[in-house]
Design a protein around this motif. Structure first.
Motif, PDB file in Angstrom:
ATOM      1  N   ASN A   1       0.831  -1.204   0.000  1.00 13.91           N
ATOM      2  CA  ASN A   1       0.000   0.000   0.000  1.00 13.91           C
ATOM      3  C   ASN A   1       0.867   1.256   0.000  1.00 13.91           C
ATOM      4  O   ASN A   1       0.573   2.232  -0.705  1.00 13.91           O
ATOM      5  CB  ASN A   1      -0.919   0.009   1.222  1.00 13.91           C
ATOM      6  N   VAL A   2       1.948   1.249   0.774  1.00 14.97           N
ATOM      7  CA  VAL A   2       2.848   2.402   0.819  1.00 14.97           C
ATOM      8  C   VAL A   2       3.561   2.572  -0.527  1.00 14.97           C
ATOM      9  O   VAL A   2       3.834   3.695  -0.955  1.00 14.97           O
ATOM     10  CB  VAL A   2       3.872   2.249   1.966  1.00 14.97           C
ATOM     11  N   MET A   3       3.848   1.462  -1.202  1.00 17.53           N
ATOM     12  CA  MET A   3       4.531   1.530  -2.500  1.00 17.53           C
ATOM     13  C   MET A   3       3.711   2.269  -3.552  1.00 17.53           C
ATOM     14  O   MET A   3       4.268   2.776  -4.537  1.00 17.53           O
ATOM     15  CB  MET A   3       4.837   0.117  -2.996  1.00 17.53           C
ATOM     16  N   THR A   4       2.401   2.349  -3.366  1.00 21.39           N
ATOM     17  CA  THR A   4       1.569   3.085  -4.323  1.00 21.39           C
ATOM     18  C   THR A   4       1.897   4.576  -4.332  1.00 21.39           C
ATOM     19  O   THR A   4       1.568   5.277  -5.286  1.00 21.39           O
ATOM     20  CB  THR A   4       0.079   2.896  -4.002  1.00 21.39           C
ATOM     21  N   LEU A   5       2.532   5.078  -3.260  1.00 23.45           N
ATOM     22  CA  LEU A   5       2.929   6.485  -3.197  1.00 23.45           C
ATOM     23  C   LEU A   5       4.166   6.759  -4.041  1.00 23.45           C
ATOM     24  O   LEU A   5       4.497   7.912  -4.292  1.00 23.45           O
ATOM     25  CB  LEU A   5       3.216   6.886  -1.747  1.00 23.45           C
ATOM     26  N   GLY A   6       4.853   5.717  -4.450  1.00 27.12           N
ATOM     27  CA  GLY A   6       6.092   5.856  -5.197  1.00 27.12           C
ATOM     28  C   GLY A   6       7.237   5.204  -4.441  1.00 27.12           C
ATOM     29  O   GLY A   6       7.225   5.110  -3.214  1.00 27.12           O
ATOM     30  N   GLU A   7       8.242   4.755  -5.192  1.00 23.36           N
ATOM     31  CA  GLU A   7       9.350   4.036  -4.560  1.00 23.36           C
ATOM     32  C   GLU A   7      10.150   4.917  -3.619  1.00 23.36           C
ATOM     33  O   GLU A   7      10.511   4.497  -2.510  1.00 23.36           O
ATOM     34  CB  GLU A   7      10.261   3.460  -5.647  1.00 23.36           C
ATOM     35  N   ASP A   8      10.436   6.156  -4.017  1.00 22.96           N
ATOM     36  CA  ASP A   8      11.212   7.058  -3.155  1.00 22.96           C
ATOM     37  C   ASP A   8      10.444   7.408  -1.892  1.00 22.96           C
ATOM     38  O   ASP A   8      11.018   7.430  -0.789  1.00 22.96           O
ATOM     39  CB  ASP A   8      11.577   8.328  -3.925  1.00 22.96           C
ATOM     40  N   GLU A   9       9.149   7.676  -2.030  1.00 20.96           N
ATOM     41  CA  GLU A   9       8.342   8.009  -0.860  1.00 20.96           C
ATOM     42  C   GLU A   9       8.253   6.818   0.096  1.00 20.96           C
ATOM     43  O   GLU A   9       8.333   6.981   1.316  1.00 20.96           O
ATOM     44  CB  GLU A   9       6.929   8.430  -1.288  1.00 20.96           C
TER      45      GLU A   9
END
Length: 391
Positions: free
Chosen positions: A270-278
């Protein structure tokens, strides 16, 4: 009701716990219903078995295995009852369960890869595992590998009698799994830059590997003899026919491992949906997450391809559909995708067995399950893409 209106209504309740539970219960009910229907029905009407008989015979078998005292009321002294019970428990249930396990495994792998790559169009074939598995299995066919002697030498393993396994099919499964995993590791290694794995490079390398694998399949079909070419074509179309209980027992632990471990990474996905760097800034070890989820997905796809051949669109369409209905939360998407994949493949196998009419000589004809999944999955996926564009 129009599809757009139906999806818009579903999105209103995606965060509702009652809605999520209701969908899960509905999927479990549909899976159970399709499995019972698939076991009871057949291409020839005279060999169809009543659903109640299927349930009673199945409960008798389960009670006997578990050592419980249960009386279904079936009269096993009658020859017809013995024949039908044998059909249900020894022939039809293994095939239906294999379809459910393969469908669940492919859908789980697909939903995981879509999450890790942050791309709803991602597919297990993109990382090269499907092509690698195809190369392994087809190589086993060309070489005529047969592990019968090895299986006969193995002792009885819990509920698995190795001597009942097909040496040829087991060799193809081992080759498909091994080559699929090896190809995935190769793709993963080639996509690493400066100590990190680039998602773009991973997809591009996977695309190149898929092209090479496709060329190898075409070459093998061209150079093989008549029997080998027939086996390659049949395997490439996908099928769960001739499945034994030992086959089900072999694939079951792999599916259970994936079903237990992958959901633990739902929050990180779910956190990966924000982007890899985020995600990295929020404390997610993106490299380890990609490595573990990709390896487990390769395991699920490799074993599935090894047992059932090439089956398309299950790992692509089902997770995408569940994400539209249930929302982007992987804590919900992963289990519902497993159920949806199992339902889809059980239904496809059932219709593949029952839709064609027998030949004039009374010989039954089946449509390979891979053809049906492509015929249904392709247009459905196109419809979903058009729906996304409207939204």
């Amino acid at each position: 009701m129009h599809l757009t209106e139906w999806l818009s209504r579903a999105k209103r309740y995606q965060r509702s716990g009652m809605f999520q539970v209701a969908v899960l219960v509905a999927l479990v009910f549909l899976l159970f219903s399709f499995m019972i229907r698939s076991v009871s029905t057949n291409q020839v009407a005279t060999t169809e078995i009543d659903s109640r008989f299927v349930i009673d015979a199945s409960l008798d078998a389960l009670a006997n295995k578990a050592g419980f005292d249960y009386d279904s009321g079936l009269d096993y002294t009658q020859r017809s009852v013995k024949i039908n019970v044998g059909q249900v428990n020894d022939i039809r249930w293994p095939r239906v369960l294999m379809a459910a396990l393969v469908g669940a495994a492919l859908a789980l792998a697909g939903s995981t890869l879509q999450g890790i790559f942050r791309n709803p169009l991602a597919d297990p074939g993109l990382i090269g595992v499907s092509s690698g598995a195809a190369v392994g299995a087809i190589t086993a066919i060309l070489m005529g590998l047969n592990f019968s002697r090895f299986l006969d030498a193995l002792p009885y393993l819990f509920v698995i009698d190795p001597s009942n396994l097909s040496g040829v099919r087991f060799a193809q499964m081992v080759a498909a799994f091994g080559m699929g995993l090896l190809m995935t590791l190769l793709v993963y290694r080639l996509s690493r830059l400066s100590g990190r794995t680039s998602t773009t490079n991973l997809l591009l390398v996977g695309l190149a590997v898929n092209s090479i694998g496709g060329a190898y399949v075409g070459l093998a079909t061209y150079i093989g003899n008549e029997k080998q070419t027939t086996d390659i074509i049949f395997w490439s179309l996908g099928s769960v026919a001739n499945t034994k209980w030992e086959d089900v027992y072999l694939i079951l632990p792999f599916v259970i491992i994936g079903a237990i471990i992958l959901p633990f990474y739902s929050r990180q996905l779910n956190v990966m949906t924000l982007g890899e760097d985020e995600a990295h800034n929020l404390g997610v070890n993106t490299e380890r997450l990609r490595r573990v989820t990709t390896a487990l997905s390769a395991l699920l796809v490799g074993v599935s391809v090894g047992f059932a051949g090439m089956i398309a669109f299950v790992g692509l369409v089902i997770p995408h559909l569940m994400r539209l209905i249930m929302g982007p939360d992987h804590r919900i998407v992963l289990p519902t995708s497993m159920l949806g994949g199992a339902i889809f493949l059980v239904a496809a196998d059932m219709f593949g067995r029952t839709l064609p009419n027998p030949t004039s000589d009374g010989i039954t004809v089946e449509i390979p399950v891979g053809i049906l999944t492509a015929l249904v999955g392709g247009p459905l996926f196109l419809l979903l893409i058009l729906q996304m564009r409207r939204d």
